[in-house]
Design an enzyme around this catalytic site. Structure first.
Site, PDB file in Angstrom:
ATOM      1  N   GLU A  37     -12.515  22.625  29.255  1.00  0.00           N
ATOM      2  CA  GLU A  37     -13.151  21.612  29.452  1.00  0.00           C
ATOM      3  C   GLU A  37     -14.835  21.854  29.693  1.00  0.00           C
ATOM      4  O   GLU A  37     -15.422  21.182  30.688  1.00  0.00           O
ATOM      5  CB  GLU A  37     -12.503  20.316  30.325  1.00  0.00           C
ATOM      6  CG  GLU A  37     -11.264  19.814  29.735  1.00  0.00           C
ATOM      7  CD  GLU A  37     -10.903  18.545  30.483  1.00  0.00           C
ATOM      8  OE1 GLU A  37     -11.525  18.388  31.509  1.00  0.00           O
ATOM      9  OE2 GLU A  37     -10.116  17.959  29.927  1.00  0.00           O
ATOM     10  N   GLU A  76      -4.192  19.056  26.075  1.00  0.00           N
ATOM     11  CA  GLU A  76      -3.776  18.162  27.232  1.00  0.00           C
ATOM     12  C   GLU A  76      -3.679  16.846  26.571  1.00  0.00           C
ATOM     13  O   GLU A  76      -4.664  16.197  25.962  1.00  0.00           O
ATOM     14  CB  GLU A  76      -5.056  18.195  28.294  1.00  0.00           C
ATOM     15  CG  GLU A  76      -4.838  19.221  29.150  1.00  0.00           C
ATOM     16  CD  GLU A  76      -6.213  19.381  30.237  1.00  0.00           C
ATOM     17  OE1 GLU A  76      -6.233  18.149  30.726  1.00  0.00           O
ATOM     18  OE2 GLU A  76      -6.671  20.537  30.479  1.00  0.00           O
TER      19      GLU A  76
END
Ligand code: AHR
Length: 503
Positions: A176, A295
């Site tokens: 991320e 995710e």
């Protein structure tokens, strides 16, 4: 009184979308809360094995059926020194974990993770730190993990008791990196460049690696789209996957939109594919970049944000969502989307595995149990293997604020290797049961059929320490096969696994 809905689907095993990739049923273990400590690892627990792994959790993980596990983060990886977690445990340093505001003891690290992967028979998926670290540390880790011996890092691994290299093939290049919460957040240009440099250097050690560049942390990120385009413009030739992350929750209490969360996931997937293919087209290459949806889950994120910092304690109860029957239905619908798009989503990880937004919960020193979300995952991993089929569906629709009109029925069909077909079907309507008709003419129209259904008269019913089996799938006795058609009643807000075995 709730209206009774009717829907119909048909498919033909000759018309396939793609083979379900093994990596689609991945999960995720992060050094976060109690996912590792008192989750999978608890020396001294009555069921722990000689490596300190909880036996009750190993059994539940085997039943859940993940195929691959991503480790060690997540946000955690962006401040992690992997060397802290190898070698004699008494020499391992205690460190501040800035990502989650806790103290990391490092009693669990790469060697213990590999033991866990071997114990449950899953592929490891290792993330490198591109937040506070860079190319050199990624190379050191790769050499420690995968080089047979005769060099500093590989001999260090051998001196730690692991003679054979780990052979880790799948690697995430950071986590991320677009997020302002990420330690060492980078711009797309900065990240694209370091991802490319790291990937090219890692391939000098092992050209056969599968490498994942970070995509957007969600479709709602302001840089979504531009981020993927710029990262891939820099790294297209050196990586194999671009990642996607998505978490869903009812937020402002808009349950119809929550039930239709898979719409967002579908738009996310098609947007990333369009962007990646546009970069590939400009480069005049026929190489395709696939998505690693590494995710995904239901996560009541705003509850966590209210109590974020953990005052540097060890393994606190963080992100311990307790999932309802309704959450399991939305979760199942997300699984259906991943299966439907497995032509390009060729890896995915349920985030996470234990305690932290996990399908498995544990009590320190006490029992482990299955959350409601455990069941759709276990059924999809068991029966969602083979070829995904093109499905024609005719479904009633309902209105949502976020996505407009959506189908009440969300389904996918998978032709299994033994000649049977499994249909996963969700009735997303809040109140109305739905009569489903499955045309089995293409299967010969004869055979046996079973259906397992997860639903509850109370959509908020949950499995807890005191009542661990409140919500479980039950045999749906309404299912029948006659005159070439399967018919079955799907309760409102339900997840269903229909197995058709032709004669
Ligand atoms: O899974 C929980 C967190 O969600 C991960 O650490 C991070 O990557 C994401 O924001």
């Amino acid at each position: 009184m709730a209206e009774h809905l009717h829907a119909r689907i048909e498919f033909d095993p000759r018309f396939t979308v793609a083979e379900v990739p093994d990596r689609l049923f991945g999960s995720f273990v992060e050094h976060l809360g109690r996912c590792v400590y008192t989750g999978i690892y608890e020396p001294g627990h009555p069921t722990a094995n000689a490596d300190g792994l909880r036996g009750d959790v190993l059994d539940l993980v085997a039943e859940l059926g993940p195929t691959m596990i991503r480790y060690p983060g997540g946000n955690f990886v962006s401040g992690y020194r992997w060397e802290d977690g190898v070698g004699p445990k008494e020499d391992r340093p205690r460190r501040l974990d800035l990502a989650w505001g806790t103290t990391e003891t490092n009693q669990f690290g790469l060697g213990e993770f590999m033991k866990f992967c071997r114990a449950v028979g899953v592929e490891p998926n290792m993330a490198v730190n591109l937040g506070t670290r860079g190319v050199q540390e990624a190379l050191d880790l790769l050499e420690y993990a995968n080089h047979p011996g005769g060099t500093y890092w590989s001999d260090l691994r051998r001196s730690h008791g692991d003679e054979d290299p780990y052979g880790i093939k799948l690697w995430c290049l950071g986590n991320e990196m677009d997020g302002p919460w990420q330690i060492g957040q980078r711009t797309a240009a900065e990240y694209g460049r370091i991802a490319d440099q790291t990937a090219r250097a890692m391939r000098m050690i092992d050209p056969g690696l599968d490498l994942v560049a970070c995509g957007s942390s969600s479709r709602g990120m302001p840089t979504f789209g531009e981020w993927e385009a710029e990262v891939l413009a820099n790294s297209y030739k050196s990586v194999d996957y671009i990642s996607a992350h998505a978490y869903y929750h009812p937020g402002d209490g808009d349950i119809p939109s929550f039930m239709a969360s898979a719409q967002d996931m579908e738009l996310f997937i098609s947007g990333v594919i369009a962007t990646a293919d546009a970069v590939g087209a400009k480069l005049k290459t026929d190489k395709k970049i696939d998505i690693s949806f590494d995710e995904w889950n239901v996560w009541y994120q705003e509850e966590w944000e209210a109590s974020a910092h953990a005052e540097w304690v060890e393994a606190p109860r963080q992100l311990e969502d307790h999932y309802s029957a309704m959450d399991a239905v939305v979760f199942g619908s997300l699984l259906i989307t991943l299966l439907r798009r497995c032509d390009r989503v060729t890896a995915a990880c349920l985030a996470q595995l234990v305690n932290v937004i996990g399908p498995i919960m544990t009590e320190p020193g006490g029992p482990a149990w299955r959350q409601t979300t455990f069941f759709p995952f276990a059924e999809a991993s068991s029966f969602g293997r083979g070829q995904v089929l093109h499905v024609n569906a005719d479904s009633p629709r309902f209105d949502t604020t976020k996505y407009g009109e959506v189908d009440a029925l969300h389904s996918v069909a998978v032709a299994n290797a033994d000649g049977s077909v499994t249909v996963f079907a969700v009735n997303r309507d809040l109140e109305s049961p739905l009569s489903l008709e499955v045309d089995t003419a293409a299967l010969g129209g004869h055979g046996e059929v079973t259906c397992s259904t997860l639903s509850d008269s109370d959509p908020n019913a949950k499995n807890t320490l005191d009542d661990p089996e409140r919500v479980t799938p039950v045999e749906n006795k309404s299912v029948a096969l006659a005159e070439g058609k399967v018919t079955v009643e799907l309760p409102a807000m339900s997840w269903n696994t229909i197995r058709i075995r032709p004669r």
